[in-house]
Design an enzyme around this catalytic site. Structure first.
Site, PDB file in Angstrom:
ATOM      1  N   HIS A  67       0.840  -1.195   0.000  1.00 14.30           N
ATOM      2  CA  HIS A  67       0.000   0.000   0.000  1.00 14.30           C
ATOM      3  C   HIS A  67       0.871   1.239   0.000  1.00 14.30           C
ATOM      4  O   HIS A  67       1.875   1.302   0.692  1.00 14.30           O
ATOM      5  CB  HIS A  67      -0.917   0.010   1.227  1.00 14.30           C
ATOM      6  CG  HIS A  67      -2.112   0.900   1.041  1.00 14.30           C
ATOM      7  ND1 HIS A  67      -3.316   0.428   0.559  1.00 14.30           N
ATOM      8  CD2 HIS A  67      -2.279   2.217   1.228  1.00 14.30           C
ATOM      9  CE1 HIS A  67      -4.172   1.431   0.474  1.00 14.30           C
ATOM     10  NE2 HIS A  67      -3.569   2.527   0.872  1.00 14.30           N
ATOM     11  N   LYS A  97      -7.942  -0.985   6.572  1.00 15.07           N
ATOM     12  CA  LYS A  97      -8.239  -1.779   5.365  1.00 15.07           C
ATOM     13  C   LYS A  97      -7.338  -2.994   5.305  1.00 15.07           C
ATOM     14  O   LYS A  97      -7.763  -4.077   4.930  1.00 15.07           O
ATOM     15  CB  LYS A  97      -7.992  -0.940   4.105  1.00 15.07           C
ATOM     16  CG  LYS A  97      -9.052   0.098   3.864  1.00 15.07           C
ATOM     17  CD  LYS A  97      -8.799   0.815   2.563  1.00 15.07           C
ATOM     18  CE  LYS A  97      -7.698   1.832   2.679  1.00 15.07           C
ATOM     19  NZ  LYS A  97      -8.089   3.222   2.611  1.00 15.07           N
ATOM     20  N   ARG A 135     -13.009  12.865   3.852  1.00 20.69           N
ATOM     21  CA  ARG A 135     -11.736  13.572   4.037  1.00 20.69           C
ATOM     22  C   ARG A 135     -11.232  14.135   2.717  1.00 20.69           C
ATOM     23  O   ARG A 135     -10.638  15.212   2.659  1.00 20.69           O
ATOM     24  CB  ARG A 135     -10.694  12.609   4.634  1.00 20.69           C
ATOM     25  CG  ARG A 135     -10.953  12.278   6.102  1.00 20.69           C
ATOM     26  CD  ARG A 135     -10.088  11.111   6.565  1.00 20.69           C
ATOM     27  NE  ARG A 135      -8.680  11.332   6.342  1.00 20.69           N
ATOM     28  CZ  ARG A 135      -7.832  10.387   5.871  1.00 20.69           C
ATOM     29  NH1 ARG A 135      -8.261   9.169   5.587  1.00 20.69           N
ATOM     30  NH2 ARG A 135      -6.575  10.657   5.700  1.00 20.69           N
ATOM     31  N   SER A 177      -6.520   4.834   8.426  1.00 16.27           N
ATOM     32  CA  SER A 177      -7.235   4.537   7.187  1.00 16.27           C
ATOM     33  C   SER A 177      -6.576   3.360   6.466  1.00 16.27           C
ATOM     34  O   SER A 177      -7.227   2.373   6.104  1.00 16.27           O
ATOM     35  CB  SER A 177      -7.236   5.781   6.286  1.00 16.27           C
ATOM     36  OG  SER A 177      -7.574   5.461   4.967  1.00 16.27           O
ATOM     37  N   ASP A 182     -14.031   3.355   7.129  1.00 20.57           N
ATOM     38  CA  ASP A 182     -12.963   4.036   6.388  1.00 20.57           C
ATOM     39  C   ASP A 182     -13.462   4.465   5.018  1.00 20.57           C
ATOM     40  O   ASP A 182     -13.126   5.544   4.532  1.00 20.57           O
ATOM     41  CB  ASP A 182     -11.733   3.125   6.231  1.00 20.57           C
ATOM     42  CG  ASP A 182     -10.741   3.751   5.264  1.00 20.57           C
ATOM     43  OD1 ASP A 182     -10.175   4.799   5.615  1.00 20.57           O
ATOM     44  OD2 ASP A 182     -10.575   3.238   4.141  1.00 20.57           O
TER      45      ASP A 182
HETATM   46  N1  URA Z   1      -4.353   6.017   1.476  1.00 19.64           N
HETATM   47  C1  URA Z   1      -5.390   5.579   2.236  1.00 19.64           C
HETATM   48  O1  URA Z   1      -5.882   4.487   2.034  1.00 19.64           O
HETATM   49  N2  URA Z   1      -5.843   6.399   3.196  1.00 19.64           N
HETATM   50  C2  URA Z   1      -5.304   7.587   3.458  1.00 19.64           C
HETATM   51  O2  URA Z   1      -5.757   8.259   4.345  1.00 19.64           O
HETATM   52  C3  URA Z   1      -4.225   8.035   2.664  1.00 19.64           C
HETATM   53  C4  URA Z   1      -3.761   7.219   1.665  1.00 19.64           C
END
Ligand code: URA
Length: 434
Positions: free
Chosen positions: A82, A187, A168, A183, A161
């Site tokens: 990620h 996930k 956001r 966040s 989220d």
């Molecule tokens: N990627 C995400 O999944 N969440 C964030 O807040 C920033 C980048």
């Protein structure tokens, strides 16, 4: 307990208890707490911050706001990657197929664009018919058969989220360390991978602008992941200039294909080799990162990574002809050059501004409901350190709206700083936490 009191408490800089965080997250997921109160809370968090304990509690509350995916039917160690978000960051498109070509199971959950940064799902939707709305069965079957599947965040996976991310994005509350960490990690914890490699961006185009803040974010995420029993690694990488040359959905997809065919920009290739080598080692497919790196290079030379990419796009409904002939993907109506107004060396490219120019052209969302224009964006022809002469092309702008094109041209020239003397090289990989 009520949301008004919690907003006031955070506004004064006090620590929220686990029960209060759970109340807020549950209430927002069930739509008992409206967007306007949650926006106020997010802004209060941006100004007052969260303690490590609050960040951990927020992550767990969001991860547990929906289902936790059971990926036990997927063979081997499942590895996910990620990014914290960057400009021109098409890493997942290249990296996933490369590591999958070496037998690593890539069960990836991706997101859409956020703020001035692009998202993997938006990019992949450049292929006609491509979908990330996969059933759990298809997702598992594709990982087992092809080695990779990329799914969007379903309504059941960390739904808190999902709602907060969209909120956001349009309320100026993305760039806060605890909100980003919770966040991403909510996930990741809900999506069932065994090992997670994080690409934490640092610099002008990242949400975390300084190395110190990026390190803190990386350490927070690594420690939350370890607490949950995941194998973790984090690479801190440069975002003081866009990654590669392309910024904008279809433009980036084309660059990803070039890279998979061994003809990509060197910085992008270097980053995927670094991230990939930690993924391959985490999956137990190589003894060392050096060995993994050599194997990964081979997937670009022998065409196996591109072959996996093609199968993966087609398995998710994408058009094979467009993968084989990316020149058939749609292009913007106007493509115009921005040229240097003096001789010198490129000392700085305001990276967030490049992302914002792409947004202005229609490449990202300005409200929750905005539709993305996949064809628009910016192609950089010069990067930091390059020597330029007056009149050389710095970048080209791909636009569909004449007025926006003119604004973008002015802003793009402003985003470049050209100086008289050569500039020092910056490291692409700043730090590795393994
Ligand atoms: N990627 C995400 O999944 N969440 C964030 O807040 C920033 C980048």
């Amino acid at each position: 307990m009520n949301m008004y009191d919690l907003i006031m408490k955070k506004k004064k800089g006090c620590e929220l208890t686990n029960d209060e965080i759970r109340y807020m997250i549950e209430g927002y997921t069930k739509e008992n707490i409206p967007d306007y109160q949650m926006s106020a809370m997010m802004m209060a968090i941006c100004f007052q911050g969260m303690t490590p304990e609050e960040t951990k509690n927020l992550t767990l509350a969001m991860a547990e706001s929906g289902d936790i995916l059971d990926l036990s039917e997927i063979k081997g160690i499942k590895v996910d990657k990620h990014s914290t978000g960057g400009v021109g960051d098409k890493t997942s498109l290249v990296l996933g197929p490369m590591v999958a070509a070496l037998g690593v199971s890539v069960a990836k959950m991706s997101g859409r664009g956020l703020g001035h940064t692009g998202g993997t799902i938006d990019k992949l939707e450049s292929f006609t018919g491509f979908t990330t709305a996969l059933s759990k069965e298809t997702f598992i079957q594709n990982v087992n058969e092809i080695g990779i599947a990329i799914a969007g965040q379903t309504a059941d996976l960390a739904p808190a989220d999902k709602k907060l991310y969209a909120l956001r994005d349009v309320t100026g509350t993305v760039d806060q360390m605890s909100l980003i960490a919770s966040s991403i990690m909510s996930k990741k914890l809900a999506s069932g991978a065994d090992a997670i490699v994080l690409d934490v961006k640092t610099g002008d185009g990242a949400f975390m602008k300084t190395l110190k803040d990026s390190m803190a974010l990386a350490e927070a995420m690594v420690s939350i992941g370890k607490l949950a029993g995941k194998k973790m690694a984090a690479i801190i990488s440069d975002m003081d200039q866009p990654l590669g040359n392309a910024v904008g959905n279809i433009l980036e997809v084309k660059e990803a294909i070039d890279t998979l065919q061994g003809n990509g920009p060197k910085d992008l290739e270097e980053l995927v080799l670094t991230l990939g080598s930690y993924m391959v080692v985490a999956a137990g497919k190589a003894q060392s990162v050096e060995e993994a790196r050599e194997q990964l290079k081979q997937t670009l030379i022998d065409g196996s990574a591109f072959e996996v990419f093609k199968k993966f796009v087609v398995a998710q409904g994408g058009c094979e002809d467009e993968v084989l002939h990316p020149e058939k993907l749609p292009v913007a109506q106007h493509i115009e050059e921005v040229v240097a107004d003096k001789d010198g060396y490129v000392a700085k490219i305001q990276t967030e501004e490049i992302g914002r120019i792409s947004l202005l052209l229609g490449g990202g969302r300005e409200t929750k409901e905005s539709e993305i224009d996949l064809t628009v964006g910016v192609m950089l022809h010069t990067k930091r350190g390059d020597r330029v002469a007056a009149g050389d092309v710095l970048a080209t702008i791909h636009a569909n709206d004449k007025e926006k094109l003119e604004q973008a041209k002015l802003r793009l020239l402003e985003a470049y700083t050209v100086v008289d003397n050569p500039v020092e090289e910056e490291l692409l990989i700043k730090k590795i936490i393994a």
